[in-house]
Scaffold this motif. Structure first.
Motif, PDB file in Angstrom:
ATOM      1  N   ARG A  36       6.709   1.992  13.351  1.00 15.13           N
ATOM      2  CA  ARG A  36       6.639   1.862  11.893  1.00 15.13           C
ATOM      3  C   ARG A  36       6.458   3.238  11.244  1.00 15.13           C
ATOM      4  NH1 ARG A  36       4.919  -3.358  10.107  1.00 15.13           N
ATOM      5  NH2 ARG A  36       3.565  -2.428   8.531  1.00 15.13           N
ATOM      6  N   ALA A  40       6.258   5.048   7.471  1.00 13.99           N
ATOM      7  CA  ALA A  40       6.108   4.843   6.029  1.00 13.99           C
ATOM      8  C   ALA A  40       6.506   6.117   5.288  1.00 13.99           C
ATOM      9  CB  ALA A  40       4.665   4.469   5.694  1.00 13.99           C
ATOM     10  N   VAL A  50       7.582  -2.641  -1.324  1.00 13.22           N
ATOM     11  CA  VAL A  50       7.944  -1.983  -0.079  1.00 13.22           C
ATOM     12  C   VAL A  50       9.347  -2.424   0.331  1.00 13.22           C
ATOM     13  CG1 VAL A  50       7.356  -1.690   2.354  1.00 13.22           C
ATOM     14  CG2 VAL A  50       5.529  -1.863   0.646  1.00 13.22           C
ATOM     15  N   GLU A  80      12.093  -2.234   3.277  1.00 17.25           N
ATOM     16  CA  GLU A  80      12.134  -1.959   4.710  1.00 17.25           C
ATOM     17  C   GLU A  80      13.568  -1.869   5.217  1.00 17.25           C
ATOM     18  OE1 GLU A  80       9.903  -5.049   6.579  1.00 17.25           O
ATOM     19  OE2 GLU A  80       7.968  -4.349   5.828  1.00 17.25           O
ATOM     20  N   ALA A  83       9.993   2.256   5.982  1.00 18.16           N
ATOM     21  CA  ALA A  83       9.632   1.632   4.707  1.00 18.16           C
ATOM     22  C   ALA A  83       9.570   2.658   3.589  1.00 18.16           C
ATOM     23  CB  ALA A  83       8.287   0.919   4.824  1.00 18.16           C
ATOM     24  N   THR A 105       8.192   3.269  -0.069  1.00 14.77           N
ATOM     25  CA  THR A 105       7.045   2.703  -0.784  1.00 14.77           C
ATOM     26  C   THR A 105       6.982   3.231  -2.214  1.00 14.77           C
ATOM     27  OG1 THR A 105       5.543   4.462  -0.044  1.00 14.77           O
ATOM     28  CG2 THR A 105       5.744   2.528   1.367  1.00 14.77           C
ATOM     29  N   ARG A 142       0.262  -2.067  -2.240  1.00 14.60           N
ATOM     30  CA  ARG A 142       1.033  -2.481  -1.062  1.00 14.60           C
ATOM     31  C   ARG A 142       1.521  -1.265  -0.274  1.00 14.60           C
ATOM     32  NH1 ARG A 142       4.781  -7.657  -2.938  1.00 14.60           N
ATOM     33  NH2 ARG A 142       3.099  -8.862  -3.915  1.00 14.60           N
ATOM     34  N   ASN A 198      -1.356  -0.009   1.803  1.00 14.57           N
ATOM     35  CA  ASN A 198      -1.631  -0.915   2.928  1.00 14.57           C
ATOM     36  C   ASN A 198      -0.592  -0.758   4.033  1.00 14.57           C
ATOM     37  OD1 ASN A 198      -3.880  -1.941   1.645  1.00 14.57           O
ATOM     38  ND2 ASN A 198      -2.855  -3.776   0.876  1.00 14.57           N
ATOM     39  N   TRP A 199       0.692  -0.659   3.636  1.00 12.13           N
ATOM     40  CA  TRP A 199       1.747  -0.508   4.639  1.00 12.13           C
ATOM     41  C   TRP A 199       1.582   0.828   5.367  1.00 12.13           C
ATOM     42  CZ3 TRP A 199       5.730   1.215   7.439  1.00 12.13           C
ATOM     43  CH2 TRP A 199       6.648   0.298   7.961  1.00 12.13           C
ATOM     44  N   ALA A 254       0.926   2.060   9.444  1.00 15.23           N
ATOM     45  CA  ALA A 254       2.098   2.708  10.027  1.00 15.23           C
ATOM     46  C   ALA A 254       1.714   3.567  11.228  1.00 15.23           C
ATOM     47  CB  ALA A 254       2.811   3.549   8.977  1.00 15.23           C
ATOM     48  N   GLN A 310       3.546   8.701   9.127  1.00 14.85           N
ATOM     49  CA  GLN A 310       3.777   8.825   7.690  1.00 14.85           C
ATOM     50  C   GLN A 310       4.745   9.977   7.444  1.00 14.85           C
ATOM     51  OE1 GLN A 310       0.099   8.446   5.154  1.00 14.85           O
ATOM     52  NE2 GLN A 310      -0.887   8.549   7.154  1.00 14.85           N
TER      53      GLN A 310
END
Length: 440
Positions: free
Chosen positions: A219, A221, A255, A257, A270, A272, A289, A292-293, A297, A300
Motif C-alpha cells: 500500500r 499513499a 481516496v 485507489e 492511493a 488522497t 480519510r 487514515n489511509w 500504508a 508514503q
C-alpha cells in the motif's frame, strides 16, 4: 465424506475455446456412462466421446472425457472431467443433463477443494495457497502461492509440531516415571529444544508482514498539500485517468485507489485529499480519510509543489519518499533550504525524473517483499496461531510444575494444528472455503 455427487463448471464462465465441467462423488462414473452411453474410458486417459441427453438422446457435444478412480484424484473420490467446446449453449446443455440425473447436484463454491481437504489430499495452508494461486495477479503472488500450495508452510509447521511432540513425550515421561532413573539432563535438553523452537517462531513472526503484503498488495499513499500534482502522478503511475485532475485546490475529496504491477509485485496506490486546514465539511472528511489511509500504508509518497513548497506534518511512521513536482515551473530565487534535502525532483507535465522515481519505488517494494529465505506468513490467522504457540512456550520456559508445563506444550501443539487443519478447525472451514469460486 459426503455421499452426494456434485458437479460444476471448473473453468471460467463465458464464451471460450474449451470449458471444463468436473463431477465428483460415488455416482461420477454412472453420470459419465449416462451422457456417453458407452463403457468408461481407461483411467486418466483422455477419450473422445459424443455427449447426449440421457433421456432423449439429443446430441450435446463432442468432448474429451477423463475419469480418475478414487482415491487417486483431486478430491479422493471418483472424479470425471468433461472438456467441452466453450459455447454458452453447450455448457448449459451439459449442466441441464447432469441436473436431470438422480442424486447429482450443483457444487457449492469451494466444495471440490473442501472434499480434497477432508480426504487428506491438502492441508489448510495448501488449500489457502490454491485459493491465492487462483487469485494471483502478479508474478510474485503466483510464486508465493505455488510455494505455499506445494507445502512450504505446512512443512515448516509440521517440523515444529514433530519437535514439540517429542518434547511433550519426554515431559510426560518425567511425570509418569518420576520414581525411575531418567537421564539427569533430560529436562535441560527439553528446555534447550523449546528455546530454539521459540526463537524460530519469533523470527517467523518478525517478518514485517512480508507475506501478507505480497498477497494483499503493498500500500502506497500519495499525500501532500492541495494542487501539488498528486492526482497527475497517480494517473501517470497507473497509466490511465484514474483521478480527476484540476487546477482547483481541493478537487480530490475522497481516496482514489489504483492497482499496479511493479516489478511483478502487487501495489495498491492511493491518491488522497490535499492536507490543509479547512472549514468545508466534505473536504475535512476527505482529509480525515486521507490521514487514515496513509496511517495504514506501507509507504508514503509525499508530493510537494516546487513553486510553493508547504510543510506537511508526519502522518505515520511508514517510510516516506519526498518528491518535488513542477520543477519545470520552479520559481527562481528559491534557495535549497526551501525544500527537503532528500527530495526527488520530478515534473509530471514534462516527464522529468519520473523514470527515476518509478525505479526507486520498484526497488523499495522488491526489497520489502523479497521472497528469499523461509516461507512467510500469509494470513492473520497463521500469525495469531503462531503467536499463541509462542506464548505457551514462554510459560513452559518459566520452569512451571511438570504437569502445567505439559499442558503448555499441548496448547502450543493445538495452536500449530489449527494452522494446517489437524485440530479444532470446524469453525474455520466455512470462512476459508466461502470465497472460492464455483467449480473449485
Amino acid at each position: 465424506m459426503s455421499g452426494h455427487t456434485i458437479f460444476a463448471l471448473a473453468s471460467g464462465a463465458g464464451r471460450s475455446g474449451i470449458a471444463v465441467i468436473r463431477i465428483s462423488g460415488p455416482l461420477a462414473r454412472q453420470a459419465l456412462s449416462a451422457l456417453t452411453r458407452r463403457e468408461l474410458p481407461p483411467p486418466r486417459q483422455a477419450s473422445l466421446r459424443l455427449l447426449a441427453m440421457p433421456e432423449s438422446g439429443e446430441m450435446l457435444d463432442h468432448a474429451l472425457t477423463l475419469w480418475f478412480p478414487a482415491p487417486h484424484s483431486f478430491t479422493g473420490e471418483d472424479v470425471v472431467e468433461l472438456h467441452l467446446h466453450g459455447g454458452r449453449a453447450v455448457i448449459a446443455g451439459v449442466i441441464e443433463a447432469l441436473s436431470a440425473l438422480p442424486d447429482l447436484r450443483l457444487a457449492e463454491p469451494g466444495e471440490f477443494t473442501r472434499r480434497a481437504f477432508l480426504a487428506g489430499k491438502l492441508d489448510l495452508t495448501e488449500v489457502e495457497g490454491l485459493a491465492d494461486l487462483i487469485d494471483a495477479e502478479t508474478t510474485a503472488q503466483r510464486r508465493q502461492a505455488l510455494r505455499q500450495m506445494d507445502g512450504a508452510l505446512s512443512g515448516l509447521y509440521e517440523d515444529w509440531r514433530t519437535r514439540l511432540i517429542r518434547c511433550l513425550a519426554h515431559t510426560e515421561a518425567a511425570i509418569d516415571f518420576a520414581d525411575e532413573e531418567l537421564p539427569a539432563d533430560m529436562m535441560l535438553a527439553i528446555q534447550a529444544e523449546v528455546q530454539g523452537l521459540r526463537q524460530e517462531m519469533q523470527a517467523h513472526l518478525a517478518d514485517g508482514r512480508r507475506g501478507e503484503m505480497l498477497r494483499e498488495g503493498f500500500r502506497i499513499a500519495i499525500i501532500g498539500p492541495p494542487n501539488a500534482g498528486k492526482s497527475s502522478l497517480l494517473n501517470w503511475l497507473a497509466q490511465r485517468d484514474a483521478a480527476i485532475v484540476s487546477e482547483i485546490a481541493g478537487t480530490t475529496r475522497d481516496v482514489i485507489e489504483a492497482h499496479l504491477d511493479l516489478g511483478g509485485y502487487s501495489v495498491l496506490l492511493a491518491d488522497t485529499a490535499g492536507l490543509r486546514e479547512t472549514v468545508d465539511g466534505i473536504e475535512a472528511e476527505g482529509i480525515r480519510r486521507a490521514r487514515n489511509w496513509a496511517a495504514a500504508a506501507d509507504l508514503q509518497l509525499l508530493v510537494l509543489d516546487a513553486t510553493q513548497p508547504e510543510p506537511v506534518g508526519t502522518v505515520s511512521d511508514a517510510p516516506m519518499i519526498r518528491v518535488l513536482n513542477k520543477v519545470d515551473l520552479k520559481i527562481k530565487g528559491h534557495t535549497c533550504q526551501s525544500f527537503p534535502i532528500d527530495a526527488m525532483s520530478i515534473s509530471v507535465r514534462t516527464g522529468e525524473g519520473l523514470d527515476a522515481l518509478l525505479q526507486k519505488l520498484t526497488g523499495l517494494v522488491a526489497e520489502k517483499l523479497d521472497m528469499a529465505g523461509t516461507p512467510s506468513l500469509t494470513r492473520e490467522r497463521h500469525r495469531a496461531a503462531v503467536t499463541l504457540c509462542v506464548e505457551a512456550l514462554d510459560r513452559f520456559l518459566k520452569g512451571r510444575a511438570a504437569d502445567l508445563a505439559a499442558e503448555d506444550m499441548r496448547v502450543a501443539l493445538r495452536a500449530l494444528g489449527r494452522i494446517t487443519g489437524q485440530a479444532d478447525v470446524e469453525d474455520l472451514l466455512d470462512v476459508i472455503f466461502r470465497d472460492f469460486c464455483l467449480g473449485k
